[in-house]
Design an enzyme around this catalytic site. Structure first.
Site, short mmCIF file in Angstrom:
data_model
loop_
_atom_site.label_atom_id
_atom_site.label_comp_id
_atom_site.label_asym_id
_atom_site.label_seq_id
_atom_site.Cartn_x
_atom_site.Cartn_y
_atom_site.Cartn_z
CE LYS A 281 6.40 6.43 35.10
NZ LYS A 281 6.53 6.75 36.53
CE LYS A 334 3.46 8.88 34.17
NZ LYS A 334 3.93 8.84 35.54
C1 PBG Z 1 7.31 8.89 39.25
C2 PBG Z 1 6.21 9.47 38.45
C3 PBG Z 1 6.40 10.26 37.33
C4 PBG Z 1 5.15 10.66 36.90
C5 PBG Z 1 4.22 10.09 37.75
N1 PBG Z 1 4.89 9.33 38.71
C6 PBG Z 1 7.65 10.74 36.69
C7 PBG Z 1 8.68 9.80 36.29
O1 PBG Z 1 8.44 8.60 36.12
O2 PBG Z 1 9.81 10.26 36.14
C8 PBG Z 1 4.96 11.56 35.72
C9 PBG Z 1 3.67 12.27 35.63
C10 PBG Z 1 3.67 13.41 34.68
O3 PBG Z 1 4.62 13.68 33.92
O4 PBG Z 1 2.65 14.08 34.67
N2 PBG Z 1 7.17 7.69 39.83
#
Ligand code: PBG
Length: 412
Positions: A281, A334
Protein backbone atom coordinates in the site's frame (compact mmCIF):
# COMPACT_ATOMS: atom_id res chain seq x y z
CA UNK A 1 -28.33 -12.81 -9.93
CA UNK A 2 -28.90 -15.74 -12.23
CA UNK A 3 -28.61 -13.51 -15.29
CA UNK A 4 -25.15 -12.31 -14.25
CA UNK A 5 -23.85 -15.81 -13.70
CA UNK A 6 -25.27 -17.06 -16.96
CA UNK A 7 -23.84 -14.08 -18.77
CA UNK A 8 -20.32 -14.61 -17.51
CA UNK A 9 -20.38 -18.08 -19.00
CA UNK A 10 -21.98 -17.39 -22.34
CA UNK A 11 -20.50 -14.01 -23.25
CA UNK A 12 -16.96 -13.84 -21.94
CA UNK A 13 -15.91 -10.65 -23.68
CA UNK A 14 -15.83 -7.64 -21.41
CA UNK A 15 -15.89 -5.03 -24.08
CA UNK A 16 -19.22 -5.26 -25.79
CA UNK A 17 -21.45 -7.91 -24.29
CA UNK A 18 -24.54 -6.29 -25.76
CA UNK A 19 -22.96 -6.16 -29.16
CA UNK A 20 -21.78 -9.73 -28.93
CA UNK A 21 -25.27 -10.91 -28.00
CA UNK A 22 -26.57 -9.04 -31.05
CA UNK A 23 -23.75 -10.44 -33.14
CA UNK A 24 -24.64 -13.95 -31.97
CA UNK A 25 -28.19 -13.71 -33.22
CA UNK A 26 -27.02 -12.12 -36.50
CA UNK A 27 -24.74 -15.11 -37.06
CA UNK A 28 -27.64 -17.43 -36.30
CA UNK A 29 -29.88 -15.60 -38.82
CA UNK A 30 -27.26 -15.68 -41.56
CA UNK A 31 -26.65 -19.37 -40.90
CA UNK A 32 -30.32 -20.22 -41.33
CA UNK A 33 -30.29 -18.58 -44.75
CA UNK A 34 -26.92 -19.73 -46.07
CA UNK A 35 -27.33 -23.38 -45.04
CA UNK A 36 -29.64 -23.74 -48.04
CA UNK A 37 -27.06 -23.38 -50.83
CA UNK A 38 -29.11 -23.28 -54.00
CA UNK A 39 -28.99 -21.05 -57.04
CA UNK A 40 -31.93 -18.64 -57.16
CA UNK A 41 -33.30 -20.43 -60.29
CA UNK A 42 -33.82 -23.87 -58.65
CA UNK A 43 -37.48 -24.74 -58.21
CA UNK A 44 -38.64 -25.68 -54.75
CA UNK A 45 -40.39 -28.74 -56.26
CA UNK A 46 -37.14 -30.46 -57.47
CA UNK A 47 -37.08 -33.91 -55.78
CA UNK A 48 -34.34 -34.21 -53.12
CA UNK A 49 -31.56 -36.54 -54.38
CA UNK A 50 -30.32 -39.35 -52.16
CA UNK A 51 -26.81 -39.18 -50.73
CA UNK A 52 -25.70 -41.78 -53.30
CA UNK A 53 -27.12 -39.72 -56.17
CA UNK A 54 -25.46 -36.58 -54.84
CA UNK A 55 -22.10 -38.35 -54.56
CA UNK A 56 -22.46 -39.89 -58.01
CA UNK A 57 -23.17 -36.44 -59.50
CA UNK A 58 -20.05 -34.99 -57.93
CA UNK A 59 -17.91 -37.97 -59.02
CA UNK A 60 -19.23 -37.50 -62.57
CA UNK A 61 -17.94 -33.96 -62.51
CA UNK A 62 -21.29 -32.24 -62.00
CA UNK A 63 -20.59 -30.25 -58.87
CA UNK A 64 -23.75 -28.61 -57.59
CA UNK A 65 -24.07 -24.86 -57.48
CA UNK A 66 -22.53 -22.91 -54.59
CA UNK A 67 -22.15 -19.15 -54.23
CA UNK A 68 -19.07 -17.73 -56.00
CA UNK A 69 -16.27 -16.38 -53.81
CA UNK A 70 -16.96 -12.86 -52.61
CA UNK A 71 -15.66 -10.20 -54.99
CA UNK A 72 -12.38 -8.63 -53.86
CA UNK A 73 -13.27 -5.32 -52.17
CA UNK A 74 -11.96 -2.28 -54.02
CA UNK A 75 -9.40 0.05 -52.44
CA UNK A 76 -10.03 3.79 -52.67
CA UNK A 77 -8.77 5.57 -55.78
CA UNK A 78 -5.22 6.75 -55.25
CA UNK A 79 -4.19 3.80 -53.06
CA UNK A 80 -0.54 3.14 -53.89
CA UNK A 81 0.14 -0.08 -55.75
CA UNK A 82 2.77 -2.01 -53.81
CA UNK A 83 4.24 -5.48 -53.89
CA UNK A 84 3.08 -7.74 -51.05
CA UNK A 85 5.27 -7.64 -47.96
CA UNK A 86 6.63 -11.11 -47.26
CA UNK A 87 5.98 -11.41 -43.57
CA UNK A 88 6.54 -14.58 -41.52
CA UNK A 89 3.57 -13.64 -39.39
CA UNK A 90 0.76 -11.15 -39.55
CA UNK A 91 -0.65 -10.74 -36.03
CA UNK A 92 -3.62 -8.82 -37.44
CA UNK A 93 -5.05 -12.09 -38.82
CA UNK A 94 -6.10 -13.08 -35.30
CA UNK A 95 -7.84 -9.75 -34.81
CA UNK A 96 -9.80 -9.63 -38.04
CA UNK A 97 -13.28 -10.31 -36.67
CA UNK A 98 -15.18 -9.96 -33.43
CA UNK A 99 -15.54 -13.74 -33.20
CA UNK A 100 -11.79 -14.30 -33.53
CA UNK A 101 -10.99 -11.50 -31.13
CA UNK A 102 -13.40 -12.97 -28.58
CA UNK A 103 -11.96 -16.45 -29.10
CA UNK A 104 -8.41 -15.33 -28.43
CA UNK A 105 -9.07 -12.88 -25.59
CA UNK A 106 -6.64 -13.87 -22.84
CA UNK A 107 -8.17 -12.01 -19.92
CA UNK A 108 -11.82 -11.79 -19.04
CA UNK A 109 -13.53 -9.98 -16.18
CA UNK A 110 -16.78 -11.01 -14.58
CA UNK A 111 -18.82 -9.52 -11.72
CA UNK A 112 -17.44 -12.30 -9.49
CA UNK A 113 -14.04 -10.57 -9.68
CA UNK A 114 -15.32 -7.38 -8.07
CA UNK A 115 -15.41 -6.29 -4.43
CA UNK A 116 -17.62 -3.25 -3.88
CA UNK A 117 -16.42 -0.75 -1.25
CA UNK A 118 -19.31 0.83 0.63
CA UNK A 119 -19.27 3.91 2.85
CA UNK A 120 -21.71 3.80 5.75
CA UNK A 121 -22.84 6.43 8.22
CA UNK A 122 -25.28 6.66 11.09
CA UNK A 123 -27.84 8.69 9.15
CA UNK A 124 -31.13 7.29 7.94
CA UNK A 125 -30.64 8.84 4.50
CA UNK A 126 -27.80 8.56 2.00
CA UNK A 127 -25.60 11.58 1.39
CA UNK A 128 -23.62 12.22 -1.78
CA UNK A 129 -19.82 12.38 -1.72
CA UNK A 130 -18.73 15.51 -3.58
CA UNK A 131 -15.35 14.23 -4.73
CA UNK A 132 -16.76 10.89 -5.90
CA UNK A 133 -19.73 11.58 -8.19
CA UNK A 134 -22.13 8.64 -8.12
CA UNK A 135 -20.93 7.41 -4.69
CA UNK A 136 -22.80 8.02 -1.49
CA UNK A 137 -22.39 7.58 2.21
CA UNK A 138 -25.12 5.05 2.83
CA UNK A 139 -27.47 4.97 5.76
CA UNK A 140 -26.49 1.68 7.39
CA UNK A 141 -30.06 0.60 8.00
CA UNK A 142 -31.65 1.21 4.60
CA UNK A 143 -29.32 2.58 1.91
CA UNK A 144 -26.70 -0.07 2.63
CA UNK A 145 -29.16 -2.91 2.28
CA UNK A 146 -30.55 -1.49 -0.98
CA UNK A 147 -27.08 -1.07 -2.46
CA UNK A 148 -26.08 -4.64 -1.60
CA UNK A 149 -29.34 -5.90 -3.03
CA UNK A 150 -28.58 -4.10 -6.32
CA UNK A 151 -25.03 -5.43 -6.39
CA UNK A 152 -26.08 -9.04 -5.84
CA UNK A 153 -28.65 -8.66 -8.57
CA UNK A 154 -25.83 -8.29 -11.11
CA UNK A 155 -23.51 -10.89 -9.60
CA UNK A 156 -21.40 -8.78 -7.20
CA UNK A 157 -21.53 -10.67 -3.93
CA UNK A 158 -18.53 -9.19 -2.11
CA UNK A 159 -18.41 -5.88 -0.28
CA UNK A 160 -15.95 -4.05 1.96
CA UNK A 161 -17.23 -1.61 4.58
CA UNK A 162 -15.82 1.79 5.49
CA UNK A 163 -17.47 3.76 8.32
CA UNK A 164 -17.89 7.52 8.72
CA UNK A 165 -17.56 7.76 12.47
CA UNK A 166 -18.98 10.75 14.42
CA UNK A 167 -16.16 13.02 15.63
CA UNK A 168 -17.33 12.66 19.23
CA UNK A 169 -16.47 8.95 19.11
CA UNK A 170 -12.94 9.50 17.82
CA UNK A 171 -10.04 9.37 20.26
CA UNK A 172 -6.25 9.25 20.29
CA UNK A 173 -6.31 5.48 20.84
CA UNK A 174 -9.28 4.84 18.53
CA UNK A 175 -11.01 2.48 20.96
CA UNK A 176 -14.32 2.84 19.13
CA UNK A 177 -12.82 0.53 16.47
CA UNK A 178 -13.58 -2.54 18.57
CA UNK A 179 -16.92 -1.42 20.00
CA UNK A 180 -19.09 -4.45 19.29
CA UNK A 181 -22.07 -2.16 18.82
CA UNK A 182 -20.15 0.23 16.58
CA UNK A 183 -21.33 1.22 13.11
CA UNK A 184 -19.35 -1.42 11.22
CA UNK A 185 -20.33 -4.17 13.64
CA UNK A 186 -24.03 -3.37 13.45
CA UNK A 187 -23.79 -3.13 9.66
CA UNK A 188 -22.15 -6.55 9.39
CA UNK A 189 -24.80 -8.14 11.60
CA UNK A 190 -27.62 -6.57 9.63
CA UNK A 191 -26.11 -7.61 6.28
CA UNK A 192 -25.49 -11.18 7.43
CA UNK A 193 -29.06 -11.36 8.67
CA UNK A 194 -30.43 -10.24 5.28
CA UNK A 195 -27.87 -11.93 3.02
CA UNK A 196 -26.24 -14.91 4.79
CA UNK A 197 -24.06 -15.81 1.79
CA UNK A 198 -22.76 -12.27 1.16
CA UNK A 199 -18.95 -12.11 1.49
CA UNK A 200 -18.15 -9.27 3.88
CA UNK A 201 -14.66 -7.78 3.94
CA UNK A 202 -13.78 -5.25 6.63
CA UNK A 203 -11.11 -2.59 6.84
CA UNK A 204 -8.74 -2.98 9.77
CA UNK A 205 -7.05 0.35 10.57
CA UNK A 206 -7.51 3.06 13.13
CA UNK A 207 -7.92 6.12 10.89
CA UNK A 208 -11.74 6.40 10.82
CA UNK A 209 -11.74 6.24 14.63
CA UNK A 210 -8.59 8.17 15.39
CA UNK A 211 -8.82 11.85 16.35
CA UNK A 212 -5.44 12.28 14.64
CA UNK A 213 -6.67 10.72 11.40
CA UNK A 214 -3.70 8.36 11.28
CA UNK A 215 -3.87 4.59 10.84
CA UNK A 216 -2.02 4.07 14.12
CA UNK A 217 -1.63 5.56 17.59
CA UNK A 218 0.32 8.78 17.41
CA UNK A 219 2.95 9.68 20.00
CA UNK A 220 3.28 13.37 20.96
CA UNK A 221 6.34 13.74 18.73
CA UNK A 222 4.28 12.49 15.77
CA UNK A 223 5.72 8.96 15.64
CA UNK A 224 3.14 6.26 14.82
CA UNK A 225 3.57 3.57 17.49
CA UNK A 226 3.80 0.20 15.80
CA UNK A 227 3.32 -2.51 18.40
CA UNK A 228 0.71 -0.61 20.43
CA UNK A 229 -1.25 -0.05 17.22
CA UNK A 230 -1.05 -3.75 16.36
CA UNK A 231 -2.58 -4.50 19.76
CA UNK A 232 -5.60 -2.33 18.88
CA UNK A 233 -5.84 -3.79 15.38
CA UNK A 234 -6.07 -7.30 16.83
CA UNK A 235 -8.97 -6.25 19.05
CA UNK A 236 -10.62 -4.57 16.04
CA UNK A 237 -10.21 -7.64 13.81
CA UNK A 238 -11.53 -10.04 16.46
CA UNK A 239 -14.56 -7.81 17.12
CA UNK A 240 -15.32 -7.69 13.39
CA UNK A 241 -15.00 -11.46 13.14
CA UNK A 242 -17.38 -11.83 16.08
CA UNK A 243 -19.91 -9.62 14.24
CA UNK A 244 -19.70 -11.98 11.24
CA UNK A 245 -16.98 -10.64 8.93
CA UNK A 246 -15.67 -13.20 6.43
CA UNK A 247 -12.39 -11.47 5.58
CA UNK A 248 -10.59 -8.87 7.68
CA UNK A 249 -8.34 -6.54 5.69
CA UNK A 250 -5.59 -4.69 7.54
CA UNK A 251 -4.89 -1.49 5.57
CA UNK A 252 -2.67 0.13 8.18
CA UNK A 253 0.80 -1.05 7.04
CA UNK A 254 2.13 -1.64 10.59
CA UNK A 255 4.87 -4.25 10.84
CA UNK A 256 3.87 -7.69 12.08
CA UNK A 257 0.15 -7.08 12.08
CA UNK A 258 -0.79 -10.03 9.88
CA UNK A 259 0.80 -12.58 12.19
CA UNK A 260 -0.59 -10.92 15.30
CA UNK A 261 -4.10 -10.74 13.86
CA UNK A 262 -3.92 -14.37 12.73
CA UNK A 263 -2.92 -15.45 16.24
CA UNK A 264 -5.64 -13.31 17.83
CA UNK A 265 -8.34 -14.64 15.49
CA UNK A 266 -7.29 -18.25 16.01
CA UNK A 267 -7.18 -17.81 19.80
CA UNK A 268 -10.82 -16.72 19.69
CA UNK A 269 -11.86 -19.63 17.49
CA UNK A 270 -12.03 -17.65 14.23
CA UNK A 271 -9.79 -20.00 12.27
CA UNK A 272 -12.12 -19.67 9.25
CA UNK A 273 -11.92 -15.89 9.04
CA UNK A 274 -9.51 -14.90 6.25
CA UNK A 275 -6.99 -12.08 6.15
CA UNK A 276 -6.61 -9.93 3.06
CA UNK A 277 -3.36 -8.04 3.67
CA UNK A 278 -2.82 -4.62 2.17
CA UNK A 279 0.67 -5.82 1.27
CA UNK A 280 1.97 -3.08 -1.00
CA UNK A 281 0.00 0.00 0.00
CA UNK A 282 1.65 3.16 -1.24
CA UNK A 283 1.55 6.66 0.24
CA UNK A 284 -0.54 7.92 -2.64
CA UNK A 285 -2.20 11.16 -3.67
CA UNK A 286 -4.97 9.05 -5.17
CA UNK A 287 -6.61 8.49 -1.76
CA UNK A 288 -7.72 12.14 -1.60
CA UNK A 289 -11.42 11.66 -2.43
CA UNK A 290 -11.73 8.73 0.03
CA UNK A 291 -10.44 10.85 2.88
CA UNK A 292 -13.03 13.46 2.00
CA UNK A 293 -15.71 10.76 2.00
CA UNK A 294 -14.83 9.68 5.54
CA UNK A 295 -13.50 13.00 6.77
CA UNK A 296 -10.38 11.05 7.72
CA UNK A 297 -7.55 13.31 6.56
CA UNK A 298 -4.59 13.13 8.93
CA UNK A 299 -4.69 16.19 11.19
CA UNK A 300 -0.95 16.69 10.68
CA UNK A 301 1.86 15.22 8.63
CA UNK A 302 1.39 12.43 6.13
CA UNK A 303 1.37 8.63 6.08
CA UNK A 304 4.87 8.16 4.66
CA UNK A 305 6.34 6.47 7.74
CA UNK A 306 4.03 3.50 7.27
CA UNK A 307 2.71 3.50 3.69
CA UNK A 308 5.26 2.71 0.97
CA UNK A 309 7.25 5.13 -1.14
CA UNK A 310 5.77 5.26 -4.69
CA UNK A 311 9.33 5.02 -6.05
CA UNK A 312 9.86 1.57 -4.58
CA UNK A 313 9.41 -1.76 -6.31
CA UNK A 314 11.72 -4.28 -4.58
CA UNK A 315 10.35 -3.23 -1.22
CA UNK A 316 7.01 -4.75 -2.23
CA UNK A 317 8.75 -8.13 -2.13
CA UNK A 318 9.83 -7.58 1.47
CA UNK A 319 6.20 -6.92 2.41
CA UNK A 320 5.05 -9.90 0.33
CA UNK A 321 7.39 -12.30 2.11
CA UNK A 322 6.39 -10.99 5.53
CA UNK A 323 2.65 -11.22 4.83
CA UNK A 324 2.97 -14.72 3.37
CA UNK A 325 5.07 -15.92 6.28
CA UNK A 326 2.62 -14.41 8.77
CA UNK A 327 -0.37 -16.19 7.23
CA UNK A 328 -2.13 -13.79 4.84
CA UNK A 329 -4.73 -15.43 2.59
CA UNK A 330 -4.86 -12.70 -0.07
CA UNK A 331 -2.25 -10.05 -0.93
CA UNK A 332 -3.25 -6.59 -2.08
CA UNK A 333 -1.63 -3.87 -4.16
CA UNK A 334 -3.01 -0.35 -3.79
CA UNK A 335 -3.59 1.86 -5.78
CA UNK A 336 -4.05 -0.22 -8.92
CA UNK A 337 -3.57 1.53 -12.27
CA UNK A 338 -0.39 3.48 -11.44
CA UNK A 339 1.06 0.31 -9.87
CA UNK A 340 0.40 -2.38 -12.48
CA UNK A 341 4.07 -3.39 -12.37
CA UNK A 342 3.75 -4.10 -8.66
CA UNK A 343 0.62 -6.20 -9.25
CA UNK A 344 2.59 -8.22 -11.78
CA UNK A 345 5.51 -8.54 -9.36
CA UNK A 346 3.28 -9.99 -6.65
CA UNK A 347 1.49 -12.23 -9.13
CA UNK A 348 4.81 -13.72 -10.25
CA UNK A 349 6.29 -13.94 -6.74
CA UNK A 350 3.47 -15.53 -4.77
CA UNK A 351 0.97 -18.33 -5.34
CA UNK A 352 -1.59 -16.51 -3.17
CA UNK A 353 -4.57 -14.73 -4.74
CA UNK A 354 -3.80 -11.11 -5.54
CA UNK A 355 -6.24 -8.27 -5.12
CA UNK A 356 -5.88 -4.73 -6.40
CA UNK A 357 -7.64 -1.64 -5.13
CA UNK A 358 -8.76 0.80 -7.80
CA UNK A 359 -8.85 3.67 -5.34
CA UNK A 360 -11.01 6.74 -5.01
CA UNK A 361 -8.72 9.00 -7.06
CA UNK A 362 -8.68 6.53 -9.94
CA UNK A 363 -12.48 6.45 -9.80
CA UNK A 364 -12.83 10.21 -9.68
CA UNK A 365 -10.42 10.73 -12.59
CA UNK A 366 -12.48 8.55 -14.90
CA UNK A 367 -15.74 10.09 -13.67
CA UNK A 368 -14.49 13.66 -14.13
CA UNK A 369 -12.99 13.07 -17.56
CA UNK A 370 -16.17 11.32 -18.69
CA UNK A 371 -18.40 14.09 -17.35
CA UNK A 372 -16.26 16.59 -19.27
CA UNK A 373 -16.76 14.59 -22.46
CA UNK A 374 -13.07 13.64 -22.64
CA UNK A 375 -13.51 9.89 -22.19
CA UNK A 376 -16.13 7.31 -23.10
CA UNK A 377 -17.10 6.35 -19.55
CA UNK A 378 -18.23 2.81 -20.24
CA UNK A 379 -15.18 1.92 -22.31
CA UNK A 380 -12.74 3.56 -19.91
CA UNK A 381 -14.22 1.75 -16.89
CA UNK A 382 -14.19 -1.67 -18.51
CA UNK A 383 -10.71 -1.20 -19.97
CA UNK A 384 -9.27 -0.05 -16.64
CA UNK A 385 -10.66 -3.11 -14.86
CA UNK A 386 -9.63 -5.54 -17.59
CA UNK A 387 -6.07 -4.19 -17.54
CA UNK A 388 -5.81 -4.45 -13.76
CA UNK A 389 -6.82 -8.09 -14.07
CA UNK A 390 -4.41 -8.65 -16.97
CA UNK A 391 -1.58 -7.29 -14.80
CA UNK A 392 -2.26 -10.16 -12.39
CA UNK A 393 -5.09 -9.27 -10.02
CA UNK A 394 -7.63 -11.97 -9.28
CA UNK A 395 -10.08 -9.62 -7.59
CA UNK A 396 -10.49 -5.86 -7.80
CA UNK A 397 -11.85 -3.53 -5.17
CA UNK A 398 -13.58 -0.88 -7.23
CA UNK A 399 -16.23 1.78 -6.77
CA UNK A 400 -17.27 0.88 -10.32
CA UNK A 401 -18.26 -2.66 -9.28
CA UNK A 402 -22.00 -2.14 -9.64
CA UNK A 403 -21.79 -0.02 -12.79
CA UNK A 404 -19.30 -2.36 -14.47
CA UNK A 405 -21.28 -5.46 -13.52
CA UNK A 406 -24.36 -3.90 -15.10
CA UNK A 407 -22.39 -3.30 -18.28
CA UNK A 408 -21.15 -6.88 -18.26
CA UNK A 409 -24.70 -8.15 -17.80
CA UNK A 410 -25.83 -6.06 -20.76
CA UNK A 411 -28.15 -4.06 -18.52
CA UNK A 412 -26.82 -0.60 -19.44
C1 PBG B 1 -7.29 3.80 5.43
C2 PBG B 1 -7.71 3.51 4.04
C3 PBG B 1 -7.55 4.40 2.98
C4 PBG B 1 -8.11 3.81 1.87
C5 PBG B 1 -8.60 2.57 2.26
N1 PBG B 1 -8.33 2.39 3.62
C6 PBG B 1 -6.99 5.77 2.96
C7 PBG B 1 -5.67 6.04 3.48
O1 PBG B 1 -4.83 5.14 3.63
O2 PBG B 1 -5.42 7.20 3.78
C8 PBG B 1 -8.15 4.48 0.54
C9 PBG B 1 -9.15 3.99 -0.42
C10 PBG B 1 -9.41 4.91 -1.56
O3 PBG B 1 -8.76 5.96 -1.76
O4 PBG B 1 -10.31 4.57 -2.32
N2 PBG B 1 -6.85 2.81 6.22
Amino acid sequence: MASAVAHSITAPTCFAPKQSVAARSAVARRCRVSCIAEPPSVKASTPTPTIEESEAAVVAGNAPWAPPPAAKPRAPAGTPSVSTLHLPSRPRRNRKSLALRNAFQETVITPANFILPLFVHEGEKNSPIGAMPGCQRLGWRHGLIEEVYKARDVGVNSVVLFPKVPDALKSATADECYNEDGLVHRSIRLLKDKFPDLVIYTDVALDPYNSDGHDGICREDGVIMNDETVHQLCKQAVSQARAGADVVSPSDMMDGRIGAIRTALDAEGFTDVSIMAYTAKYASAFYGPFREALDSNPRFGDKKTYQMNPGNYREALIETRADEREGADILMVKPAMPYLDVIRLLRDSSPLPISAYQVSGEYSMIKAASAAGMLDERKAILESLLCIKRAGADVILTYFALQAARYLCGEE
